[in-house]
Write an enzyme that holds these catalytic residues in place. Structure first.
Site, PDB file in Angstrom:
ATOM      1  CG  HIS A 213     -44.957  33.359  18.804  1.00 21.08           C
ATOM      2  ND1 HIS A 213     -45.885  34.141  17.144  1.00 21.08           N
ATOM      3  CD2 HIS A 213     -45.170  32.579  18.786  1.00 21.08           C
ATOM      4  CE1 HIS A 213     -47.223  32.665  16.420  1.00 21.08           C
ATOM      5  NE2 HIS A 213     -46.131  31.386  17.585  1.00 21.08           N
ATOM      6  CB  ILE A 214     -41.537  37.175  21.675  1.00 21.78           C
ATOM      7  CG1 ILE A 214     -42.196  37.102  22.984  1.00 21.78           C
ATOM      8  CG2 ILE A 214     -40.140  38.202  22.764  1.00 21.78           C
ATOM      9  CD1 ILE A 214     -42.579  36.867  24.261  1.00 21.78           C
ATOM     10  CG  ASP A 233     -35.788  27.411  19.093  1.00 18.95           C
ATOM     11  OD1 ASP A 233     -36.715  28.720  19.423  1.00 18.95           O
ATOM     12  OD2 ASP A 233     -36.477  26.659  19.072  1.00 18.95           O
ATOM     13  CG  ASP A 316     -39.929  42.495  33.611  1.00 14.56           C
ATOM     14  OD1 ASP A 316     -40.463  43.404  33.651  1.00 14.56           O
ATOM     15  OD2 ASP A 316     -41.607  41.674  32.169  1.00 14.56           O
ATOM     16  CD  GLU A 321     -42.684  37.724  38.931  1.00 18.80           C
ATOM     17  OE1 GLU A 321     -43.713  37.829  39.318  1.00 18.80           O
ATOM     18  OE2 GLU A 321     -41.904  37.608  38.186  1.00 18.80           O
ATOM     19  CG  HIS A 351     -44.111  39.763  35.273  1.00 14.82           C
ATOM     20  ND1 HIS A 351     -44.354  38.348  35.658  1.00 14.82           N
ATOM     21  CD2 HIS A 351     -44.152  39.416  34.008  1.00 14.82           C
ATOM     22  CE1 HIS A 351     -44.111  37.568  35.031  1.00 14.82           C
ATOM     23  NE2 HIS A 351     -44.343  38.249  33.991  1.00 14.82           N
ATOM     24  CB  ILE A 352     -44.340  45.640  33.282  1.00 13.12           C
ATOM     25  CG1 ILE A 352     -42.473  46.503  33.086  1.00 13.12           C
ATOM     26  CG2 ILE A 352     -44.570  46.253  34.601  1.00 13.12           C
ATOM     27  CD1 ILE A 352     -41.706  47.648  33.054  1.00 13.12           C
ATOM     28  N   GLY A 353     -43.406  43.142  31.262  1.00 12.91           N
ATOM     29  CA  GLY A 353     -42.964  42.638  29.399  1.00 12.91           C
ATOM     30  C   GLY A 353     -43.904  42.542  28.885  1.00 12.91           C
ATOM     31  N   GLY A 354     -45.658  42.472  29.563  1.00 16.33           N
ATOM     32  CA  GLY A 354     -46.507  42.482  28.603  1.00 16.33           C
ATOM     33  C   GLY A 354     -47.603  43.809  28.778  1.00 16.33           C
TER      34      GLY A 354
END
Length: 473
Positions: A213-214, A233, A316, A321, A351-354
């Site tokens: 999806h990404i 893939d 990211d 963490e 870790h701010i991807g989302g």
């Protein structure tokens, strides 16, 4: 000259339409009407349902308590509270010991990526019914142990796809223009206007590892910038636009100017980008990892950047963490942290991807709805470790109906035992399914007296394969 077919169409008399009364015609076609299509749809949605679903509650009559961690969307918290659930909300992650100390009093827990639900935590969670991961991944949860304990796990696999894809686009542009270095120099009072080693992304090749999806959304955005897109893939996937699937990972690494990872953390993907793979990348290319912290060998990446084989990187996610905002990201967290931080043209984000308002709102809505549907109706649609079972809602007009939610070991003879317990009653609908060692049954029983409810629950609980039995009425 026109073709005879089109001439005949012009000669055909218009179709006669039955006349309506002037009032009816005016109501149906009046251009003066101020109502738009959206207005009419909203009005239709606001109309009361003909068959309202009945609100179900556990027959144990114990107030459901939810533990929500890691600063999950306040909209989700308010949604739970509006349903009468007691919610304890914390902005930080809990350690394993903290969870073990507190989890026994809660029926549901909502987490993001930092809180780990281990086997020890699950064994201490005597009341726990469901786990919600307000993020894409679920590798922070022991899914097998949770399933065997009768605890479904829900996540939000698609809601932050756009946010992550946009972050990758911004990182590609920032890396190719050395924006981090120029910004850092300006903050130190240094004016360093230069074009050497700075590039447009137009005409460059983006290599996407993992075309889910990404990856597929990123593919469309990159082509809109004029980039050439290739992807690798493990399964054959229909590409979007002009993207092209390559057969091997080395082929992608050798062709791409930018390599970006969008894969889950699995035994096969841990350290999938190591020193050998980095050496196969083009001289002067860039690596971006917004997937999982352990899919890239960071010490090998540091060496590739120091040697100038890679021109830059954006990271990211990390193997380890910090557990809360404000905590240090230093060598005690990862032994190479200071070395990575010292490198030029490296973008490091926490870790701010989302982490956008839109993504967190959608994740909060999706996961809170899944948890609520399970707690109040027994539905497991969307569970990642559990059979997906659902039944249409019991309506308010149906009277003394009880919904049986029975989690059991997947073994022969279970349905016979359960149906023997249900035999004195009218079973209006029933559905069961299994996944691995766990099976799940939903059944709606009509005309069960209040005196019989607890008796029925005890009978099903004491069947030989029982894991967890709830009755909702």
């Amino acid at each position: 000259m026109d073709h005879p077919y089109f001439q005949s169409l012009r000669m055909t008399p218009p179709l006669a339409i039955p006349s309506k009364s002037p009032r009816a015609v005016a109501a149906s076609v009046s251009p003066s009407s101020s109502q738009t299509l959206h207005d009419r749809l909203r009005k239709r949605e606001s109309c009361p349902a003909i068959r309202k679903p009945k609100v179900l509650h556990p027959v144990d009559n114990e107030d459901l308590k939810l533990l929500i961690l890691e600063n999950i969307s306040q909209d989700a918290v308010r949604a739970f509270q509006a349903q009468g659930f007691h919610v304890d909300h914390y902005t930080k992650a809990f350690s394993e010991d903290e969870l073990i100390d507190k989890i026994s009093q809660y029926h549901a827990i909502g987490i993001r990526s930092k809180t780990k639900i281990t086997e020890r935590v699950i064994k201490a969670a005597h009341k726990l019914l469901v786990i919600g991961c307000f993020c894409i991944g679920t590798n922070q949860v022991d899914l097998v142990t949770a399933g065997k304990a009768g605890i479904p796990v829900f996540n939000s696999p698609f809601s932050n796809s756009r946010s992550v894809a946009e972050l990758v686009v911004s990182e590609m542009i920032a890396l190719s223009r050395q924006l981090v270095e120029r910004s850092h120099e300006m903050r130190q009072g240094i004016w360093n206007k230069q074009s050497k080693g700075c590039w447009e992304v137009r005409g460059k090749t983006l290599g996407i590892i993992g075309y889910g999806h990404i990856g597929s959304q990123l593919s469309v955005l990159a082509e809109a910038l004029g980039m050439r897109v290739i992807f690798y893939d493990v399964i054959n996937i229909m590409p979007l636009g002009s993207a092209r699937q390559v057969n091997t990972l080395p082929t992608l690494l050798a062709e791409a100017d930018f390599v970006t990872l969008h894969v889950p953390e699995l035994p096969e993907t841990i350290n999938m980008i190591g020193s050998q793979e980095l050496a196969q990348m083009k001289m002067g290319s860039y690596l971006i990892n917004n997937a999982r912290g352990r899919v890239v060998d960071i010490p090998a990446l540091i060496e590739a950047l120091r040697s100038k084989h890679l021109a830059g990187a954006a990271i990211d996610v990390y193997p380890q963490e910090p557990g809360s905002n404000g905590a240090p990201f230093d060598d005690q967290v990862n032994s190479w942290s200071s070395a990575l931080r010292s490198l030029p043209n490296v973008i490091l984000t926490p870790h701010i991807g989302g982490s956008t308002e839109e993504a967190q709102r959608m994740i909060g809505e999706e996961v809170s709805l899944a948890l609520s549907r399970y707690l109040t109706y027994g539905s497991t649609l969307g569970a990642v470790n559990f059979p997906e079972v659902d039944l249409r809602a019991i309506t308010a007009e149906q009277g003394n109906h009880v919904r049986v939610c029975h989690v059991h070991s997947n073994q022969p003879g279970v349905l016979k035992q359960v149906n023997e317990a249900l035999s004195p009653y009218n079973v209006e609908k029933q559905y069961s399914d299994s996944k691995g060692d766990v099976a799940y049954l939903l059944a709606d029983i009509a005309d069960v007296s209040p005196q019989d409810v607890n008796k029925l629950q005890e009978m099903i609980k004491h069947t030989s394969a029982n894991i967890l039995t709830r009755l909702l009425a």
